[in-house]
Design an enzyme around this catalytic site. Structure first.
Site, PDB file in Angstrom:
ATOM      1  N   SER A 136       0.852  -1.176   0.000  1.00  0.00           N
ATOM      2  CA  SER A 136       0.000   0.000   0.000  1.00  0.00           C
ATOM      3  C   SER A 136       0.899   1.240   0.000  1.00  0.00           C
ATOM      4  CB  SER A 136      -0.881  -0.039   1.252  1.00  0.00           C
ATOM      5  OG  SER A 136      -1.672   1.117   1.357  1.00  0.00           O
ATOM      6  N   LYS A 162      -0.949  -0.837  -4.465  1.00  0.00           N
ATOM      7  CA  LYS A 162      -2.194  -0.111  -4.139  1.00  0.00           C
ATOM      8  C   LYS A 162      -1.830   1.338  -3.865  1.00  0.00           C
ATOM      9  CE  LYS A 162      -4.772  -0.107   0.217  1.00  0.00           C
ATOM     10  NZ  LYS A 162      -5.504  -0.974   1.168  1.00  0.00           N
ATOM     11  N   LYS A 164      -3.006   4.967  -2.464  1.00  0.00           N
ATOM     12  CA  LYS A 164      -3.994   5.713  -1.695  1.00  0.00           C
ATOM     13  C   LYS A 164      -4.402   6.920  -2.525  1.00  0.00           C
ATOM     14  CE  LYS A 164      -4.196   3.505   2.288  1.00  0.00           C
ATOM     15  NZ  LYS A 164      -5.474   2.965   2.802  1.00  0.00           N
ATOM     16  N   ASP A 190      -7.216   2.987  -3.179  1.00  0.00           N
ATOM     17  CA  ASP A 190      -7.980   2.982  -1.922  1.00  0.00           C
ATOM     18  C   ASP A 190      -8.245   4.419  -1.507  1.00  0.00           C
ATOM     19  OD1 ASP A 190      -9.099   2.572   0.556  1.00  0.00           O
ATOM     20  OD2 ASP A 190      -7.365   1.535   1.427  1.00  0.00           O
ATOM     21  N   GLU A 215     -11.092   0.606  -3.728  1.00  0.00           N
ATOM     22  CA  GLU A 215     -11.443   0.235  -2.354  1.00  0.00           C
ATOM     23  C   GLU A 215     -12.099   1.419  -1.643  1.00  0.00           C
ATOM     24  OE1 GLU A 215      -7.946  -1.287  -0.456  1.00  0.00           O
ATOM     25  OE2 GLU A 215      -8.812  -1.268   1.549  1.00  0.00           O
ATOM     26  N   ASP A 240     -14.001  -2.017   2.409  1.00  0.00           N
ATOM     27  CA  ASP A 240     -13.115  -2.218   3.553  1.00  0.00           C
ATOM     28  C   ASP A 240     -13.880  -1.736   4.791  1.00  0.00           C
ATOM     29  OD1 ASP A 240     -11.206  -1.918   5.578  1.00  0.00           O
ATOM     30  OD2 ASP A 240      -9.737  -0.844   4.390  1.00  0.00           O
ATOM     31  N   LYS A 264     -10.226  -7.681   6.977  1.00  0.00           N
ATOM     32  CA  LYS A 264      -9.259  -7.325   8.024  1.00  0.00           C
ATOM     33  C   LYS A 264      -9.793  -7.907   9.324  1.00  0.00           C
ATOM     34  CE  LYS A 264      -7.625  -2.862   6.298  1.00  0.00           C
ATOM     35  NZ  LYS A 264      -7.931  -1.417   6.373  1.00  0.00           N
ATOM     36  N   GLY A 292      -4.426  -4.816   5.680  1.00  0.00           N
ATOM     37  CA  GLY A 292      -3.381  -4.654   6.689  1.00  0.00           C
ATOM     38  C   GLY A 292      -3.628  -3.409   7.514  1.00  0.00           C
TER      39      GLY A 292
HETATM   40  O1  SMG Z   1      -0.594  -2.827   6.737  1.00  0.00           O
HETATM   41  O2  SMG Z   1       0.162  -2.326   4.775  1.00  0.00           O
HETATM   42  C1  SMG Z   1      -0.594  -2.140   5.710  1.00  0.00           C
HETATM   43  C2  SMG Z   1      -1.581  -0.996   5.620  1.00  0.00           C
HETATM   44  C3  SMG Z   1      -2.432  -1.087   4.409  1.00  0.00           C
HETATM   45  O3  SMG Z   1      -3.458   0.768   3.392  1.00  0.00           O
HETATM   46  C4  SMG Z   1      -3.462   0.005   4.320  1.00  0.00           C
HETATM   47  N1  SMG Z   1      -4.367   0.074   5.315  1.00  0.00           N
HETATM   48  O4  SMG Z   1      -7.578   1.338   4.490  1.00  0.00           O
HETATM   49  O5  SMG Z   1      -6.616  -0.437   3.873  1.00  0.00           O
HETATM   50  C5  SMG Z   1      -6.595   0.605   4.521  1.00  0.00           C
HETATM   51  C6  SMG Z   1      -5.410   1.051   5.345  1.00  0.00           C
HETATM   52  C7  SMG Z   1      -5.790   1.327   6.760  1.00  0.00           C
HETATM   53  C8  SMG Z   1      -4.697   1.868   7.607  1.00  0.00           C
HETATM   54  S1  SMG Z   1      -4.192   3.410   7.081  1.00  0.00           S
HETATM   55  C9  SMG Z   1      -3.252   4.181   8.282  1.00  0.00           C
HETATM   56 MG    MG Z   2      -8.612   0.285   2.905  1.00  0.00          MG
END
Ligand code: SMG
Ligand code: MG
Length: 369
Positions: A136, A162, A164, A190, A215, A240, A264, A292
């Site tokens: 991510s 992925k 953001k 995402d 996402e 999510d 998750k 994650g």
């Molecule tokens: O553990 O690699 C990881 C984080 C992956 O992007 C990630 N998590 O919305 O999926 C999500 C985010 C939530 C945490 S963002 C601080």
């Molecule tokens: Mg997410």
């Protein structure tokens, strides 16, 4: 199995680089760990709640409070009959607080499995001994910085990227990454709930980039709006934040609000519920993948085991320890050919390294049964 006490331990883990999403920037992780102690074995549960209630309504201080005040006090009454399943039932009357519940259930499950000599993977029904990994990538200040970061991850071997996104950081970064890394790169985005249905036309412009999925584009409680958005864009919608239980997953699929689900375990209240969502999705032919929450090696071990179930047909956010941490509290998870190995030892199959754990510990509390 009989629990003699539970340690609540808070650790502070600096991130190697700040991680920016549509809801904020993280530069360190404040994590609550539970150590469930029995005479024969100890189990670890990692709470994925973040410092502030921005990803969801939970936050680490609140999780510690509800655990001490309501959740942990239900356990002594279970006596010798304590098990992950019994804990899940005992916690059900309390509404919400799924991340706190997940941490407790996981700690008990780990102790239970270490005692019986079974691994998380075997208990959950893993079908593989290693899992393909995605990564991510946070929101950056510039496109060149993003391309350099993505290039580094591609070179490390990650099989899926992925990005953001948020309003103002969507089409341009996706286009730039597609152009630089080509049509074969597995790519998804995402939004962490940063858009509204009024943005449908803008979001549909992402369709030309052949993304695996988008996402959580809209708000957590916008199932109907997600179903409407799904009719207005061809990129598959993955939920999510909206999915906190197997019932939520069933509703989302029935409404057409999602065609893919991010699982998750913390968000849904534990690995038993995560497995139930997996089973529901398999029955409906819906792909799932493991999300994650910047876990340490403890949470990562359990996630990798879950991601090895047969319905996890898309790479997860199960990156290597060094994605976030210069020093993990366990033996680090290392990428090999874009994959992580599923631990095979009893329980999580991994434990904290005492010196490292102590060096990052900020507080510890012992609750005697
Ligand atoms: O553990 O690699 C990881 C984080 C992956 O992007 C990630 N998590 O919305 O999926 C999500 C985010 C939530 C945490 S963002 C601080
Ligand atoms: Mg997410």
């Amino acid at each position: 199995m009989k629990i003699t006490g539970i340690e609540l331990r808070r650790i502070a883990m600096p991130l190697r680089a700040p991680f920016r999403t549509s809801f904020g920037v993280e530069s360190a992780r404040d994590i609550l760990l539970l150590r469930v102690v029995t005479p024969e074995a100890e189990g670890w549960g990692e709470c994925v709640a973040m410092s502030d209630p921005l990803y969801s309504s939970e936050y680490v201080e609140g999780a510690a409070d509800v655990l001490k005040r309501y959740l942990i006090p239900t356990l002594p009454a279970l006596g010798e009959r304590v098990s992950a399943r019994a804990v899940k039932r005992a916690l059900k009357p309390f509404k919400g607080h799924r991340m706190a519940k997940a941490a407790l259930e996981t700690g008990v499950l780990d102790a239970q499995l270490r005692l019986s000599g079974e691994s998380f993977g075997s208990f959950l029904g893993a079908a593989r001994d290693r899992v393909p990994c995605g990564v991510s990538v946070g929101i950056m200040d510039s496109i060149p910085e993003l391309l350099e970061t993505v290039g580094g991850f591609v070179d490390e071997g990650y099989v899926r990227i992925k990005l953001k996104i948020e309003p103002g950081w969507d089409l341009a970064p996706v286009r730039a990454v597609r152009e630089r890394f080509g049509a074969d790169l597995l790519l998804q985005v995402d939004a962490n709930a940063a858009y509204t249905l009024a943005d449908a036309r803008q979001l549909a412009k992402l369709d030309e980039f052949d993304l695996l999925l988008i996402e959580q584009p809209l708000a957590d409680d916008d199932l109907i709006q997600h179903a409407q958005l799904a009719k207005r864009m061809s990129t598959p919608i993955c939920l999510d934040e909206s999915i906190e239980s197997v019932e939520d997953a069933a509703a989302a699929l029935t409404l057409g609000a999602a065609s893919i689900i991010n699982v998750k375990p913390g968000r849904v209240g534990g690995y038993l519920e995560a497995k139930a969502i997996h089973d529901l999705c398999v029955a409906h032919g819906v792909p799932v993948w493991c999300g994650g929450m910047l876990e340490t090696g403890l949470g990562r071990a359990a996630n990798v085991a879950l991601a090895a179930l047969p319905g996890f047909t898309l790479p997860g956010d199960t990156s290597a320890s060094r994605r976030y941490y210069a020093t993990d509290i366990t033996t680090p998870f290392e990428l090999a050919d874009g994959h992580l190995d599923v631990p095979t030892g009893p329980g999580l199959g991994i434990e904290p390294i005492a010196d490292i754990l102590d060096s990052v510990t900020t507080s510890s509390e012992w609750i005697k049964f």
